[in-house]
Design a protein around this motif. Structure first.
Motif, short mmCIF file in Angstrom:
data_model
loop_
_atom_site.label_atom_id
_atom_site.label_comp_id
_atom_site.label_asym_id
_atom_site.label_seq_id
_atom_site.Cartn_x
_atom_site.Cartn_y
_atom_site.Cartn_z
N LEU A 118 3.52 9.97 -3.96
CA LEU A 118 3.49 8.54 -3.69
C LEU A 118 4.83 8.10 -3.11
CD1 LEU A 118 1.71 7.25 -6.91
CD2 LEU A 118 0.92 6.81 -4.57
N ALA A 119 4.78 7.22 -2.11
CA ALA A 119 6.01 6.72 -1.50
C ALA A 119 5.80 5.27 -1.09
CB ALA A 119 6.39 7.57 -0.28
N GLY A 120 6.92 4.54 -0.99
CA GLY A 120 6.88 3.18 -0.48
C GLY A 120 6.50 2.16 -1.52
N GLY A 121 6.54 0.90 -1.11
CA GLY A 121 6.19 -0.21 -1.97
C GLY A 121 7.24 -0.47 -3.04
N GLU A 122 7.10 -1.58 -3.71
CA GLU A 122 7.97 -1.90 -4.83
C GLU A 122 7.28 -1.43 -6.10
OE1 GLU A 122 9.97 -5.75 -7.11
OE2 GLU A 122 9.02 -6.02 -5.13
N ARG A 123 7.82 -0.39 -6.71
CA ARG A 123 7.20 0.23 -7.88
C ARG A 123 8.21 0.32 -9.01
NH1 ARG A 123 6.01 5.68 -6.32
NH2 ARG A 123 7.31 5.40 -4.47
N ALA A 124 7.68 0.37 -10.25
CA ALA A 124 8.54 0.51 -11.43
C ALA A 124 7.77 1.29 -12.49
CB ALA A 124 8.95 -0.87 -11.97
N SER A 125 8.49 2.01 -13.31
CA SER A 125 7.86 2.82 -14.35
C SER A 125 7.13 1.94 -15.36
CB SER A 125 8.90 3.66 -15.08
OG SER A 125 9.48 4.60 -14.19
N ALA A 126 5.96 2.41 -15.78
CA ALA A 126 5.21 1.74 -16.84
C ALA A 126 5.08 2.75 -17.99
CB ALA A 126 3.85 1.28 -16.32
N GLU A 127 3.87 3.23 -18.28
CA GLU A 127 3.71 4.27 -19.28
C GLU A 127 3.71 5.63 -18.62
OE1 GLU A 127 0.12 3.14 -21.38
OE2 GLU A 127 1.31 2.01 -22.83
N THR A 128 3.61 6.71 -19.42
CA THR A 128 3.61 8.07 -18.87
C THR A 128 2.50 8.23 -17.83
OG1 THR A 128 4.45 8.93 -20.97
CG2 THR A 128 3.45 10.51 -19.44
N GLY A 129 2.89 8.66 -16.64
CA GLY A 129 1.92 8.87 -15.58
C GLY A 129 1.52 7.63 -14.83
N THR A 130 2.07 6.46 -15.19
CA THR A 130 1.70 5.22 -14.52
C THR A 130 2.93 4.49 -14.01
OG1 THR A 130 1.79 3.81 -16.48
CG2 THR A 130 -0.26 4.99 -16.10
N GLN A 131 2.71 3.75 -12.94
CA GLN A 131 3.76 2.91 -12.36
C GLN A 131 3.19 1.54 -12.04
OE1 GLN A 131 6.27 4.81 -9.20
NE2 GLN A 131 4.82 6.50 -9.41
N PHE A 132 3.99 0.52 -12.27
CA PHE A 132 3.63 -0.81 -11.76
C PHE A 132 3.73 -0.78 -10.24
CE2 PHE A 132 5.52 -2.25 -15.94
CZ PHE A 132 4.31 -2.63 -16.50
N TRP A 133 2.71 -1.32 -9.59
CA TRP A 133 2.78 -1.53 -8.14
C TRP A 133 2.92 -3.04 -7.95
CZ3 TRP A 133 -2.02 -1.17 -4.45
CH2 TRP A 133 -1.60 -1.44 -3.14
N LYS A 134 4.17 -3.46 -7.68
CA LYS A 134 4.48 -4.88 -7.65
C LYS A 134 4.23 -5.53 -6.30
CE LYS A 134 8.01 -4.64 -11.28
NZ LYS A 134 9.42 -4.97 -11.64
N ALA A 135 4.49 -4.81 -5.24
CA ALA A 135 4.34 -5.39 -3.89
C ALA A 135 4.53 -4.29 -2.86
CB ALA A 135 5.38 -6.50 -3.68
N GLY A 136 4.30 -4.66 -1.59
CA GLY A 136 4.58 -3.75 -0.49
C GLY A 136 3.47 -2.75 -0.23
N THR A 137 3.72 -1.86 0.71
CA THR A 137 2.75 -0.85 1.13
C THR A 137 3.11 0.50 0.51
OG1 THR A 137 2.37 -1.98 3.24
CG2 THR A 137 1.77 0.34 3.11
N VAL A 138 2.12 1.12 -0.15
CA VAL A 138 2.33 2.44 -0.73
C VAL A 138 1.50 3.46 0.04
CG1 VAL A 138 2.88 1.57 -3.03
CG2 VAL A 138 0.51 2.10 -2.44
N LYS A 139 2.00 4.69 0.06
CA LYS A 139 1.28 5.77 0.74
C LYS A 139 1.23 6.98 -0.17
CE LYS A 139 1.72 6.68 5.20
NZ LYS A 139 2.24 7.17 6.52
N PHE A 140 0.02 7.52 -0.33
CA PHE A 140 -0.19 8.75 -1.09
C PHE A 140 -0.48 9.86 -0.08
CE2 PHE A 140 -3.08 11.80 -3.15
CZ PHE A 140 -2.28 12.19 -4.22
N THR A 141 0.33 10.91 -0.11
CA THR A 141 0.22 11.99 0.87
C THR A 141 -0.04 13.33 0.17
OG1 THR A 141 1.78 10.85 2.33
CG2 THR A 141 1.38 13.19 2.76
#
Length: 587
Positions: free
Chosen positions: A505-528
């Motif tokens: 995963l890359a891009g976007g405004e992200r922050a750690s949440a629980e194990t294996g999860t991230q908050f996706w707060k804003a922006g464009t994310v890309k999974f490659t």
């Protein structure tokens, strides 16, 4: 290498693992059994020691095997056969210690496999096999009382018991076994017109029901039992991803979200292809055998089936083509509500012990396959949307809220010209006092336990409803996902996107949440993953909750969590990397 040669090679490859794990300490209670590599215990169950007995026996009697008439391997088989007889209880049952004690259905699974194994050993005229034959026959004969009286837990167990009873009837001639099989069959087939079994288990229990009913149909002379098998096999042609993986995103059993291929359908597809001269079934069989890296547990061992049915070695019908460009809705015309409306009259009060009622039976599932992109849209499961694009896997999209709390299942699906609309409705109220004239005597005693009160008599008050609407529209470069809820009260809500662990995963405004999860707060994310990617925009972070009670995310995946509050109307644009053709033309 033809199909039979591959099956022998694969079978031979597993022989040594069984030898290495067989317990050879004569002082051990498990002497002769094959230890489970996960816990070190030998089990007499159909996926335990009997599975290795089938592997060994197939190699012993097949002239093309490297272990043909191997006397050391024969001794191993004899010890294993003696072990399962010792482990069998006086009532004829066996106990898989990790789940069921004195279990008729687990005994039936073993019986179906061991009956076929005995048939194979009897057909092979080698006197040295007699000791193993005698113990296997003893196990089978001793199991009859348990199957004549024993019950089940799950829907598919009925067809396993039916097949086992039919095999035992062929062995013993006891007419009571047929009468018991008739009792199970009298309950009717739990399969929709489109071929969906109750448990919606494409990875495991569809194949179990199929192969067991094939045996029952053949042994009992009831060809009508093959009709649901045909329907299910035709359905399965649309539940395979481009890489051969089976769709398990909506299963009601333990294969949910796990990796499975079509190998468990190889035997029943081969048998049905030969019986019906059906090119589609032949294609399913070919796909299953191509994917096969283990012959299978003893009731569904593909090599065992081929040795008992030598006609399968030569294709009787040319393999057809599996669909690779389609858009279908499975159970789209199934009147599920008609059956749900009758549940109250069934009299069980919505309760079933040691199992589930599976009210999601017959819920619609949409499948779409175009090139390297495979899409599943589902009702009545925790995830409503899954997408595979080449190597990039969006395993699920979910909505959870604090209303129930937990994941919201979409109850209805409507097909649009270019997509789907799904709706999920939850209701939750409060319960008034029990009418005084209907209270039990215990209510006037010094102690009145809550669990002795007739709660079904309470009047519902302040009933609340929570409605979520999902709109999925296909676009030229992917999909547009719109999630809406107009409830004015503040409800904590999360929209989660579950990706496979193999990509980045890359891009976007992200922050750690629980194990294996991230908050996706804003922006464009890309999974490659490799050359393939999935790009999305639409993140939000309107509250701080890391998770919703009752909505657990898989720890071995990568999950993006979007936090919103009701009311909300969020749109996500899901864009896919160009196909191979587009990549080539753009160079």
């Amino acid at each position: 290498m033809n199909m039979h040669e591959k099956l022998v090679a694969v079978n031979d490859g597993w022989v040594k693992q069984g030898i290495d794990n067989q317990i050879m300490d004569s002082g051990s209670r498990f002497y002769g059994g094959v230890a489970d590599p996960d816990n070190g215990v030998a089990w007499p169950t159909h996926m335990g020691t009997p599975t290795f007995m089938a592997l060994w026996a197939c190699s012993l009697v097949d002239e093309s095997s490297n272990y043909y008439h191997d006397e050391q391997l024969l001794r191993r088989l004899e010890l294993a056969a003696a072990f399962i007889v010792r482990e069998q209880h006086e009532d004829g049952t066996i106990s898989p210690g990790w789940t069921n004690m004195h279990s008729p259905p687990d005994t039936a699974f073993a019986v179906v496999g061991l009956a076929q194994l005995l048939e194979l050993l009897v057909k092979h005229e080698w006197a040295a096999l007699e000791r193993a034959r005698a113990d296997i026959r003893k196990f089978l004969e001793r199991s009859a009382p348990a199957l004549l009286t024993g019950g089940c837990h799950t829907p598919n167990h009925r067809w396993v018991l039916t097949a086992a009873l039919a095999f035992l009837h062929r062995l013993t001639g006891n007419a009571e076994l047929i009468a018991r099989a008739d009792q199970w069959l009298a309950e009717g087939m739990d399969c929709t017109e489109d071929g969906e079994w109750t448990e919606r288990s494409n990875g495991i229990y569809n194949g179990v029901s199929d192969v067991m009913l094939f045996h029952a149909a053949e042994l009992l002379g009831r060809p009508e039992l093959l009709e649901p098998v045909r329907r299910n096999l035709r359905m399965m042609a649309y539940l395979i991803h481009p890489d051969g993986e089976v769709v398990t995103d909506y299963s009601g059993r333990q294969d949910f979200g796990q990796l499975f291929d079509m190998s468990s359908y190889a035997l029943v597809s081969s048998l049905m292809a030969h019986r019906d001269q059906n090119p589609l079934f032949a294609a399913l069989a070919e796909l299953g055998i191509k994917a096969l890296n283990h012959p299978g547990p003893i009731p569904n061992n593909v090599l065992l089936g081929f040795l008992l049915h030598p006609e399968l070695r030569e294709p009787g019908v040319e393999s057809g083509s599996l669909p690779d460009h389609y858009r279908v809705v499975i159970n789209g015309k199934f009147n599920r509500q008609h059956y749900l409306n009758q549940m109250e009259s069934a009299g069980h009060g919505g309760k079933i012990y040691h199992s589930r009622l599976h009210p999601e039976f017959g819920a619609p599932v949409a499948r779409q396959w175009d090139g390297r992109t495979s899409v599943t849209v589902m009702a009545e499961t925790n995830s409503f949307f899954a997408l595979r694009h080449g190597a990039a896997r969006l395993l699920g999209v979910q909505v959870s809220s604090s209303f129930e709390p937990g994941f919201i299942k979409m109850n209805d699906m409507e097909q649009l010209e270019s997509g789907f609309v799904l709706k999920g409705t939850e209701s939750k109220g409060y319960y008034g006092p029990i009418p005084t004239d209907r209270l039990p005597e215990i209510a006037s005693n010094a102690v009145s336990p809550w669990y002795l009160l007739p709660h079904q008599l309470r009047e519902v008050t302040h009933l609340q409803q929570h409605d979520v609407r999902i709109e999925l529209i296909e676009t030229p470069d992917g999909w547009r996902l719109r999630v809406q809820c107009d409830k004015p009260d503040v409800l904590l809500t999360q929209i989660s996107f579950v990706f496979g662990k193999e990509g980045q995963l890359a891009g976007g405004e992200r922050a750690s949440a629980e194990t294996g999860t991230q908050f996706w707060k804003a922006g464009t994310v890309k999974f490659t993953a490799g050359e393939d990617w999935i790009e999305m925009d639409g993140g939000a972070h309107e509250h701080w909750a890391k998770s919703i009670r009752g909505a657990a995310f898989p720890v071995d995946c990568q999950t993006l969590v979007v936090n919103v509050l009701t009311p909300y109307d969020r749109t996500f644009h899901i864009r896919l990397s160009p196909s191979d053709d587009n990549r080539t033309s753009g160079q």
